[in-house]
Every structure is written in C-alpha cells, then in structure tokens.
Design a protein around this motif. Structure first.
Motif, PDB file in Angstrom:
ATOM      1  N   HIS A   1       0.875  -1.178   0.000  1.00  0.00           N
ATOM      2  CA  HIS A   1       0.000   0.000   0.000  1.00  0.00           C
ATOM      3  C   HIS A   1       0.914   1.231   0.000  1.00  0.00           C
ATOM      4  O   HIS A   1       0.622   2.243  -0.606  1.00  0.00           O
ATOM      5  N   HIS A   2       2.022   1.088   0.748  1.00  0.00           N
ATOM      6  CA  HIS A   2       3.063   2.116   0.796  1.00  0.00           C
ATOM      7  C   HIS A   2       4.215   1.644  -0.089  1.00  0.00           C
ATOM      8  O   HIS A   2       4.891   0.660   0.240  1.00  0.00           O
ATOM      9  N   GLY A   3       4.406   2.352  -1.211  1.00  0.00           N
ATOM     10  CA  GLY A   3       5.309   1.870  -2.259  1.00  0.00           C
ATOM     11  C   GLY A   3       6.760   1.727  -1.839  1.00  0.00           C
ATOM     12  O   GLY A   3       7.504   0.927  -2.412  1.00  0.00           O
ATOM     13  N   ASN A   4       7.180   2.504  -0.848  1.00  0.00           N
ATOM     14  CA  ASN A   4       8.584   2.437  -0.419  1.00  0.00           C
ATOM     15  C   ASN A   4       8.843   1.281   0.553  1.00  0.00           C
ATOM     16  O   ASN A   4       9.993   1.011   0.883  1.00  0.00           O
ATOM     17  N   GLU A   5       7.782   0.586   0.990  1.00  0.00           N
ATOM     18  CA  GLU A   5       7.955  -0.517   1.954  1.00  0.00           C
ATOM     19  C   GLU A   5       8.215  -1.813   1.193  1.00  0.00           C
ATOM     20  O   GLU A   5       7.413  -2.745   1.182  1.00  0.00           O
ATOM     21  N   LYS A   6       9.373  -1.853   0.532  1.00  0.00           N
ATOM     22  CA  LYS A   6       9.648  -2.891  -0.460  1.00  0.00           C
ATOM     23  C   LYS A   6       9.694  -4.332   0.057  1.00  0.00           C
ATOM     24  O   LYS A   6       9.280  -5.246  -0.654  1.00  0.00           O
TER      25      LYS A   6
ATOM     26  N   THR B   1       7.991   5.879  -3.235  1.00  0.00           N
ATOM     27  CA  THR B   1       7.238   6.804  -2.380  1.00  0.00           C
ATOM     28  C   THR B   1       6.190   6.051  -1.575  1.00  0.00           C
ATOM     29  O   THR B   1       5.686   5.020  -1.994  1.00  0.00           O
ATOM     30  N   ARG B   2       5.872   6.617  -0.423  1.00  0.00           N
ATOM     31  CA  ARG B   2       4.856   6.036   0.466  1.00  0.00           C
ATOM     32  C   ARG B   2       3.474   6.110  -0.190  1.00  0.00           C
ATOM     33  O   ARG B   2       2.712   5.161  -0.204  1.00  0.00           O
ATOM     34  N   LYS B   3       3.157   7.289  -0.738  1.00  0.00           N
ATOM     35  CA  LYS B   3       1.836   7.503  -1.330  1.00  0.00           C
ATOM     36  C   LYS B   3       1.850   7.085  -2.797  1.00  0.00           C
ATOM     37  O   LYS B   3       2.891   6.749  -3.357  1.00  0.00           O
TER      38      LYS B   3
ATOM     39  N   PHE C   1       0.728  -6.490   4.541  1.00  0.00           N
ATOM     40  CA  PHE C   1       2.119  -6.390   5.001  1.00  0.00           C
ATOM     41  C   PHE C   1       2.672  -4.975   4.871  1.00  0.00           C
ATOM     42  O   PHE C   1       2.444  -4.295   3.871  1.00  0.00           O
ATOM     43  N   HIS C   2       3.399  -4.575   5.911  1.00  0.00           N
ATOM     44  CA  HIS C   2       4.010  -3.243   5.966  1.00  0.00           C
ATOM     45  C   HIS C   2       5.401  -3.340   6.583  1.00  0.00           C
ATOM     46  O   HIS C   2       5.741  -4.350   7.216  1.00  0.00           O
ATOM     47  N   THR C   3       6.174  -2.258   6.443  1.00  0.00           N
ATOM     48  CA  THR C   3       7.442  -2.142   7.168  1.00  0.00           C
ATOM     49  C   THR C   3       7.522  -0.763   7.825  1.00  0.00           C
ATOM     50  O   THR C   3       6.766   0.137   7.483  1.00  0.00           O
ATOM     51  N   GLY C   4       8.449  -0.636   8.749  1.00  0.00           N
ATOM     52  CA  GLY C   4       8.713   0.664   9.369  1.00  0.00           C
ATOM     53  C   GLY C   4       8.358   0.716  10.846  1.00  0.00           C
ATOM     54  O   GLY C   4       8.834   1.583  11.565  1.00  0.00           O
TER      55      GLY C   4
HETATM   56 ZN   LIG Z   1       2.977   0.898   5.574  1.00  0.00          ZN
END
Ligand SMILES: [Zn+2]
Length: 336
Positions: free
Chosen positions: A87-92, A139-141, A229-232
C-alpha cells in the motif's frame, strides 16, 4: 596535463565510491520484474497459478492479483484468503516477501504434501503491489497529482496514502497535529518538515484507482481471512481496530489468530488502537467480516542487507501457511 588528470580523478572518485557502496546491495523486484516473474510462473505452474489485472494506476501500471489454488481457473467452494502488500510503495520488503511466498508455493506444490494440501483446499489471492507507482518512485503515497497549487514545489504534496483512503473512520480526521491522518495534501508538507511520513487520505473514501480496484475485488469475493504487510514499525502483528479504541466484537478470535502467528514468527502483537483512520484492515473487518490483520515485518523501511530480507521470508512463510490453514478451519466451523 597534470592538472587535467587530477580533475579527471576527482570526477571519477565519487563514481568509484558509489559503486563500492552499492556492491552487494539487496535487489528488490521492480514492477516490470514482477510482471516477468508472474509470466514465468504462469508458464511453468499454470495448473495452480494465474494472475490478472484488476485496474490501472495513475501511472498506467496494472494492479495485479495472483490466485493460487488447484483447478485455478474454476471458482471452487473453498476458503478464500487475501494477502496484500505495498500500500506504501517504499515498503519494499512487503511485496518482496509475497513474491517469494508465491514462488515457494509454486515450486513446492509437487514436492511437499503439506503445501499441496493447503493449496488444494483454499483459494489464495495475492495483491503484492497495491501501489506499483509508489514502488517505482519509491514513495509512500501513490502518484496522483492532487491538483493543488505548489505540487511541483513540494513533491511531498503529490499522492494519496492508500491505507488511509478506505471507507472506515475516514471522516474522523483531526487536524494534522493531533493525528497521523491529514485532510489536505498541504498537511503533508508540515508533517514531512517535522519528520513524519506523508499521510494525505484523499478527497473522499475510495477516491483512488488502487483502493477502488480492491473494493470491487473484495465485494465480488468471499474472503475469510486477510493479512496486509508493511514495514517501518518493527516486527509486530496488529488486529482491528486501528481507527478507534472500540474493541472488535471478535476480539477473542483476533487474539487467538495473532497469538498463533506470533508463536510462529516470533513477533509481538497488539490491537492497532487508534493508529490511523481509513485502513484496509479495518474496512475488511468492519464492512466485510474478514478476519484481517496487519503484519509489520521490519523496523527499517527497506533494509539493504540480503540476510535481513531472507530472515523476513523465513519468519513469515510458515506464519502465512498457518493463516491459510486457519481459514480452512473457519470454513468448516464458522463460529470458531
Ligand atoms: Zn505501511
């Protein structure tokens, strides 16, 4: 001549330096590499794997759904599970993990009876790159222009945070300084100056191509269980709600799912507890009764060390196998 050589040396030095730094850096799939991989897998494992587009992004990229099941082209009466990422493009690492998991299921199907049993008795859906424009631009967005003055001056004003764009608690925004959700793209300039990630939620719920595509996809299926799934945020499992402190009526079930996943991947777990509004997880649960969770898989947004990504894959393949089997139990006994 001597002078010219030293100038050349100075010009070349940073190049050598950066080559040195980038040597051995982990390579995350690009959007095109993902499409190529999906093509290859379909050619080799077409009996259990297919993929298709459910919509196009602002940048013209496809939002791909992958389905893995026996008799993959037939809609069978089997429990449906949905895994989403990026969903957040930078969270590879989020999509990288799902692509590795897809490969694992395809490759192990004929060799491993446990995998075969799980695949034969479920319909497993993946949307590994919810936000492919964000992946490509890191990017996140997403990359929606937002049509506001100054978008070219502050690039951070571009785009919508897709995991704030679902129709759940979307109206309950507060001024930017009270919450992680901003009502206008302008708020993102302030947030980024303060060191916070951009959070603009969009003009209205489902204003974005990506969330719209997921809405229609989910409305036409009977998903039982889902993980996003996300990161950060470290290694942690979240369950609903994230837009309110209200407890979900299925709290005991969520705790049981989270406890089991935690016992496998070793992550902490917690109710999301007023973390953010407009999230896919809350929407899936509240509007569609899906047992939806978020799995945060890394403190770093996109670690560069191969061993860290391998660790994520190792921790979460068995966790996802558990979720697939758990969906199967729900199907047999809905009151579980
Ligand atoms: Zn995220």
């Amino acid at each position: 001549m001597k002078f010219a050589w030293s100038v050349l040396l100075i010009l070349l030095l940073p190049q050598c330096f950066s080559i040195g730094i980038h040597h051995g850096v982990y390579h995350y799939y690009s959007y095109n590499e993902m499409v190529n991989l999906l093509n290859e897998l379909k050619e080799k494992h077409g009996k259990i794997m297919e993929y298709y587009s459910i919509g196009k992004t602002y940048g013209g990229r496809d939002i791909m759904v992958i389905k893995i099941s026996d008799n993959v082209s037939i809609d069978e009466n089997e429990p449906e599970i949905l895994f989403t990422a990026a969903h957040h493009g930078n969270e590879k690492p989020s999509y990288q993990f799902l692509l590795k998991f897809i490969q694992y299921l395809c490759n192990e199907y004929d060799k491993n009876v446990t995998i075969k049993h799980a695949v034969d008795n479920a319909e497993i859906f993946f949307i590994p790159m919810v936000n492919p424009d964000g992946v490509e631009n890191n990017t996140r967005k997403n990359m929606e222009p937002n049509n506001c003055i100054g978008e070219n001056i502050f690039s951070v004003m571009r785009g919508v945070n897709l995991n704030r764009n679902y129709d759940i608690g979307w109206d309950e925004w507060k001024p930017w300084y009270f919450t992680t959700t901003t009502a206008t793209p302008y708020g993102d300039v302030l947030l980024s100056m303060l060191g916070y990630p951009p959070e603009y939620r969009g003009e209205k719920p489902f204003s974005e191509n990506e969330t719209k595509a997921i809405k229609i996809f989910v409305e036409n299926r009977h998903i039982i269980l889902a993980a996003d799934f996300h990161t950060g945020a470290g290694k942690i499992i979240f369950y609903p709600y994230g837009y309110t402190n209200r407890k979900p009526k299925d709290e005991a079930t969520f705790i049981s799912i989270a406890e089991n996943v935690s016992a496998i991947n070793g992550y902490a777990f917690s109710e999301a507890g007023k973390a953010a509004t407009g999230m896919e997880m809350d929407w899936l649960y509240d509007k569609h009764g899906v047992y939806a969770i978020i799995i945060e898989i890394s403190r770093e947004i996109a670690p560069q060390e191969e061993n860290k990504v391998e660790e994520i894959v190792r921790e979460n393949i068995p966790a996802c196998m558990y979720l697939i089997n758990r969906a199967n139990e729900f199907m047999k006994s809905p009151s579980l």
